[in-house]
Design an enzyme around this catalytic site. Structure first.
Site, PDB file in Angstrom:
ATOM      1  N   GLU A   1      10.058  14.833  16.235  1.00  0.00           N
ATOM      2  CA  GLU A   1       9.973  14.997  14.444  1.00  0.00           C
ATOM      3  C   GLU A   1       9.398  16.070  13.679  1.00  0.00           C
ATOM      4  OE1 GLU A   1       9.378  11.326  12.468  1.00  0.00           O
ATOM      5  OE2 GLU A   1      11.064  11.528  11.649  1.00  0.00           O
TER       6      GLU A   1
ATOM      7  N   LYS B   1       0.827  -1.414   0.597  1.00  0.00           N
ATOM      8  CA  LYS B   1       0.054   0.587   0.082  1.00  0.00           C
ATOM      9  C   LYS B   1       0.694   1.504  -0.047  1.00  0.00           C
ATOM     10  CE  LYS B   1      -1.823   2.794   2.943  1.00  0.00           C
ATOM     11  NZ  LYS B   1      -2.185   3.996   2.673  1.00  0.00           N
TER      12      LYS B   1
ATOM     13  N   CYS C   1      13.051  10.406   7.531  1.00  0.00           N
ATOM     14  CA  CYS C   1      13.051  10.039   8.758  1.00  0.00           C
ATOM     15  C   CYS C   1      14.514  10.087  10.002  1.00  0.00           C
ATOM     16  CB  CYS C   1      12.867   8.436   8.990  1.00  0.00           C
ATOM     17  SG  CYS C   1      13.070   7.739   7.969  1.00  0.00           S
TER      18      CYS C   1
ATOM     19  N   GLU D   1      10.374   1.026  10.370  1.00  0.00           N
ATOM     20  CA  GLU D   1      11.094   2.197  10.337  1.00  0.00           C
ATOM     21  C   GLU D   1      10.487   3.039  10.322  1.00  0.00           C
ATOM     22  OE1 GLU D   1      12.739   4.464  10.043  1.00  0.00           O
ATOM     23  OE2 GLU D   1      13.085   4.302   7.241  1.00  0.00           O
TER      24      GLU D   1
END
Lengths: 288, 331, 482
Positions: free
Chosen positions: C389, C184, C292, C258
């Protein structure tokens, strides 16, 4: 004829290199396989678990930074000291697990040998699990295994010594520190193992042993944000799912419980080492 | 040592040190001090420097930007002939080309300078009379620099006397690599003095210095000693000008101006043959040191065959179709 | 002064890509209609609608998983490993052949500069297939224990920051080890995955080996929770990672995650300063900071703070922000209005908490989602911009005085994905690299990736590795070692 009255041992927790009673003051009765009273074990509380995590975190920096050779020698020392208490371990295992003397001896022999097996692994992991990566560019790039951190271990419920050593030793071999909830019904060999650890050059806090109920303490450890991984091998079947969900909160590494307790005598391979190892990859340019 | 040359050269062996630049007053007081200073400069990571120029080299300079870049590059060319077989005729031919690089298109700008050996400086001077095109002469026992200081200084004076506006000297790489930085410094100071009003370009011969760390140190040494330009190469050693070397030198002049207020020019020389190479250098100048350096006063290309490729590309932009070697003049 | 050297626009031609007005799902080798609503995917640089894409329902996901199971059982599992490898080689070559098309499409749908999609995303995606193709018939020699076996059907959910590259990181190792996949793609960037479906067809990849189900969170949940999925691989936020870990709890599904990061990029006073500044810029502004492993916390030694910040500001002032398809653009568009809102919120909080915001003068296009490169100085470890983040072009600058303090501050985060070290002292590099709790440590470089190099996090940045020998274990049974 010896009519001397034996001095019995008080079975306590093993936390940060000391043998405290549970802060809760609770104990529970431990019986042999036939239901005869053996001892009162300390029944660890969530606060004991909390203290154990603090101890394990505090011990992590030094233990993980020790040379692999040094860690190997410490683990081997555990085997040496266990050997000296062979008889005591046999008696406790035989009583707790209801084994014949010869089968109890086999279990203790295997437990000692397991320390020896893992003692020999410490300084091979980097070579076997790491390596240089041939990247397409002017860089030297290598990967090495590193310990995950503080591992909470719910030890096997049936195999009170061999099972315990089989789950604990690999955690230590990789450089992690451990908070272990021992077998609930059969905690006595674990406490004796604590006495071995305390006299085997294992630094205080590297191993913390909590006797008591994994169903009660497990959730506190699974949810603890400063625990990096949980081994659910000894989790009560009915609680395992919930414990795994709780562990998800801080993205813990989880070893799921087996459908039934395995034959601990089998060769473990690397299967219990790698779940508690991270891979670190380092890049550096190569230029003049 | 006695000199067989002009006895005046002897006294010039140890000229009075110029007033050092304020922030660096102590730097050149001894070999140890200069070494400590040069080795205190930040290091250069070669891989990182190469990655940086690779990205700058991928800039896509098209249409109006390209037209500007080509004309600017032409105006920055030090049209060069440095052959043993050079003759006055060859130099005059080059000078004619420098004045009108493209006889078919008078809008083409002239080049910045004609660069020759010292003995031909007067020929070039004469051939360029009445233009703003400079005469640059290589000197100081070019290209190796292996001669006594007296000989080097005589070489410089000779070229200046012949009419050179700019002197392209070579540093003593042997001394630099042996760690005798102060000798290199003193020699540049002496040459600068011998230049009089002529501009001094200091050739580092980066192909012999090899590392980018050494390029940065040599750049600072040359700037401290009073060089007006720092120049990569003689063209006689391979590799000559490369983008990473130019990057480090542009960083050096940028940082030097930031600390001292004095602006120093940069001249990559040798190996720049195509318009694409030249444009990559201009992009580098623009993005590393900034637009202040985007003029012939502060940036030059030491080249010979580059000019014709620039002219061909210029014709392509003007006419919309490709051209060929017979449509530009041979030097 | 006015800039004499103005780079004329150098747009990459978008005519190379042919975007259909609508797309279905890629299931069992065919494009099929989904049973759910469709959604629009827009060009974040212009807000122009690029296409309408089917939103996969649980029913659609089930169809895809069944196709993947069939393909696994009948074709892909039993296939000679060398032949599996050849299919992957074919895919690698097709990606190279159609590289330009993929690059343009990626920049259109994602907003990233064409320079990056052309020079990083697409070549690395092809490299991942090429690398893993070679593993297909060599798994017995990978040192992963005896007779490694595939898991079966892998359900993979990928993010929007590197749509094609993350697809490659997921699909290549899964296929090489003999698994089939249901993938997906992210809701805002489905198009390159759909073009990849066409590549699978051109490669004659057997139907069902790769299935692509587009959609949003619900579709992803259906993939993760499908009972016949043997393996779940996810790249995305830590928050979603948590919910996935909860969802697969109690199952036999193998999980790799991850997740997010808040990497420290540590600059010592003896760093190669110009390369360090490049590394800081590359670390935080690459891909608009939608990375990331971005070096979002600059830890600079106090005695070079002013110098480094001055150089950094000068360098940032030359970054070119604008049209992603312009070959000279350094910073493109923010991927979505939602992400832009988050970046704005966090930067506003940063200012409110007392950090100093600096942004270069730069003109942003009127339409589309844009945020200028931003540096916060005077940041304290307690500020949210030092902890959360941001996933945008926002750098937080902190200082340290000693190596120990640098390490302590670098590790003072719940994340542990990556870190950077800048110093010319080799011994210090190795010591600091050893002490950092992060899965990837870049020393004197940053944001480098390679299929041979394991990538993944410590702590709440996830578990499992992608790339290299280590990455194979995520898709193999009984492989207890990398």
């Amino acid at each position: 004829m010896n009519d001397r009255l034996a001095v019995r041992k008080t079975y306590k927790l093993y936390v940060n290199g000391a043998f405290p009673r549970s802060e809760s003051g609770r104990t529970y009765e431990v019986t042999d396989a036939k239901g005869h009273f053996l001892a009162n074990a300390a029944r660890a509380s969530r606060k004991d678990a909390r203290d154990a995590v603090v101890a394990a975190r505090g011990a992590f920096a030094k233990w993980s930074a020790a040379t692999a050779y040094n860690r190997g020698q410490v683990l081997y020392r555990v085997a040496e000291v266990m050997e000296g208490r062979h008889v005591q371990f046999c008696e406790e295992v035989a009583a707790g697990e209801g084994l014949s003397q010869s089968r109890a001896r086999a279990a203790v022999d295997a437990a000692i040998d397991r320390w020896v097996w893992y003692a020999g692994w410490t300084d091979k992991l980097g070579a076997v699990l790491g390596g240089a990566n041939p990247v397409a560019g002017p860089y030297f790039d290598f990967s090495l295994p590193e310990p995950t951190g503080v591992v909470a271990v719910l030890a096997p419920q049936r195999s009170s010594l061999l099972g315990l050593v089989s789950v604990l030793a690999p955690v230590l071999a990789g450089g992690n520190t451990a908070v272990v909830v021992t077998s609930h019904q059969r905690p006595l060999p674990a406490v004796t193992l604590g006495e071995v650890l305390a006299t085997s050059d294992v630094p205080a806090g590297v191993v913390n042993l909590l006797t008591g109920d994994a169903g009660e303490i497990g959730p506190w450890l699974a949810e603890h944000d400063d625990v990096d991984a949980v081994d659910l091998t000894g989790a009560p079947a009915a609680r395992a799912l919930e414990l795994e969900r709780q562990a998800a909160g801080s993205i813990k590494r989880v070893v799921r419980p087996p459908a039934e307790e395995p034959d601990w005598a089998a060769d473990p391979g690397l299967s219990r080492l790698t779940p508690f190892l991270e891979t670190k990859t380092v890049w550096h340019p190569m230029g003049l | 040592m006695t000199s067989v040359l002009d006895p005046g050269a002897l006294s010039a062996q140890a000229p009075p040190r110029p007033e050092p630049l304020a922030p660096f007053a102590d730097v050149t007081r001894s070999d140890a001090a200069v070494r400590a200073f040069l080795h205190g400069l930040p290091g250069v990571d070669q891989v990182g420097a190469e990655a940086r120029v690779a990205v700058l080299g991928s800039r896509s300079i098209k249409t109006t930007a390209k037209a500007w870049a080509i004309d600017t590059a032409i105006s920055m060319v030090d049209l060069t002939t440095l052959e043993g077989a050079d003759t006055p005729g060859k130099v005059r031919s080059l000078a004619a080309k420098a004045r009108r690089p493209d006889p078919g298109d008078p809008t083409t700008p002239p080049v910045a300078a004609v660069c020759v050996y010292g003995d031909l400086a007067s020929v070039a001077k004469q051939a360029l009379e009445g233009t703003a095109i400079k005469v640059a002469a290589v000197a100081t026992a070019f290209p190796s620099g292996r001669a006594s200081r007296a000989v080097k200084l005589a070489d410089v004076r000779d070229a200046v006397a012949g009419g050179a506006d700019e002197i392209d000297m070579v540093i003593d790489r042997g001394a630099f690599l042996a760690g005798r930085h102060l000798d290199v410094y003193d020699e540049i100071v002496a040459v600068k003095e011998a230049c009089g009003d002529a501009h001094l370009k200091v050739i580092l011969e980066t192909g012999e210095l090899v590392t980018l760390d050494a390029v940065r140190r040599a750049s600072w040494l040359a700037m401290l000693a009073g060089g007006d330009f720092i120049k990569t190469s003689t063209g006689k050693v391979s590799p000559a000008a490369t983008l990473p070397v130019c990057l480090v030198m542009m960083e050096a002049v940028r940082d030097f101006r930031a600390v001292t207020g004095r602006q120093v020019g940069v001249k990559p020389a040798g190996g720049i043959r195509t318009t694409k190479d030249a444009v990559k250098h201009l992009v580098l100048v623009n993005e590393v040191a900034g637009p202040d350096w985007l003029s012939p006063d502060w940036f030059r290309f030491g080249a010979s065959s580059l000019l014709n490729d620039l002219l061909l590309q210029r014709q392509k932009l003007r006419t919309g179709h490709y051209s060929g070697p017979d449509h530009v003049t041979i030097d | 002064m006015t800039d004499p050297f103005q780079y004329a626009p150098a747009p990459e031609s978008r005519s190379i890509v042919d975007i259909a007005p609508s797309y279905g799902l890629f299931v069992d080798g065919e494009f099929v209609d989904g049973t759910g609503e469709s959604f629009k995917t827009v060009n974040p640089a212009t807000e122009e609608v690029l296409s309408e894409v089917a939103s996969g329902t649980a029913e659609d996901v089930d169809r895809a998983v069944r196709a993947a199971r069939r393909a696994y059982a009948r074709v892909w599992g039993p296939m000679r490993p060398a032949d599996r490898g050849k299919y992957l080689f074919r895919i690698a070559r097709l990606l190279q052949e159609r590289a330009r098309e993929f690059a343009v499409l990626e920049s259109l749908d994602n907003g990233k500069p064409i320079r990056e999609s052309r020079d990083v995303d697409v070549p690395l995606a092809a490299a991942h297939f090429f690398y893993h193709a070679g593993w297909a018939d060599k798994l017995d020699w990978a040192g992963l224990g005896p007779g490694p076996r595939p898991l079966g059907v892998a359900g993979q959910v990928i993010p929007w920051n590197f749509p094609l590259l993350m697809l490659a990181w997921k699909v290549a190792p899964a296929l090489a080890t003999g698994n089939t996949v249901v993938l997906k793609p992210a809701e805002t960037t489905p198009l390159s995955a759909l073009l990849f479906a066409e590549v699978c067809r051109q490669a004659d990849l057997p139907p069902g080996v790769v299935n692509i189900v587009t959609g949003a969170g619900d579709t992803g949940r259906a993939v993760v929770e499908h009972p016949d999925v043997d393996k779940v691989a996810f790249t995305g936020s830590t928050e979603v990672g948590r919910s996935i870990a909860r969802a697969v709890a109690g199952t036999a599904k193998k999980l790799t995650l991850e997740l997010g990061g808040k990497a420290a990029n540590i600059v010592f006073d003896d760093a190669p300063i110009d390369q360090a500044v490049e590394g800081i810029v590359q670390g935080i502004f690459f891909n608009q900071g939608h990375v990331c492993c971005a070096g979002s916390r600059l830890l600079v030694q106090e005695n070079v703070h002013d110098e480094v910040i001055a150089s950094l500001q000068r360098r940032i002032g030359r970054l070119r922000v604008g049209d992603p398809l312009d070959k000279n653009t350094d910073i493109g568009a923010i991927n979505s209005a939602e992400q832009l809102a988050r970046i704005r919120e966090l930067t506003d909080i940063g200012e409110a908490e007392g950090a100093q915001r600096w942004q270069p003068a730069c003109e942003l296009p009127e339409r589309g989602f844009w945020f200028p490169p931003t540096v916060f100085t005077d940041v304290s470890p307690a500020h949210r911009i030092a902890r959360d983040e941001v996933f945008g072009p926002v750098l937080s600058v902190l200082t340290f005085r000693t190596p120990d303090e640098a390490v302590a501050k670098a590790n003072n985060t719940t994340y542990g994905l990556s870190a950077g070290i800048w110093t010319e002292k080799g011994s210090r590099i190795l010591k600091i690299a050893d002490q950092l709790r992060a899965g990837v440590v870049w020393a004197n470089t940053f944001n480098k990736f390679d299929p041979t190099s394991p990538f993944g996090g410590y702590k709440q940045s996830g578990y499992g590795r992608e790339g290299g020998r280590h990455g194979l274990t995520a898709y193999l049974q009984g492989a207890d070692r990398p």
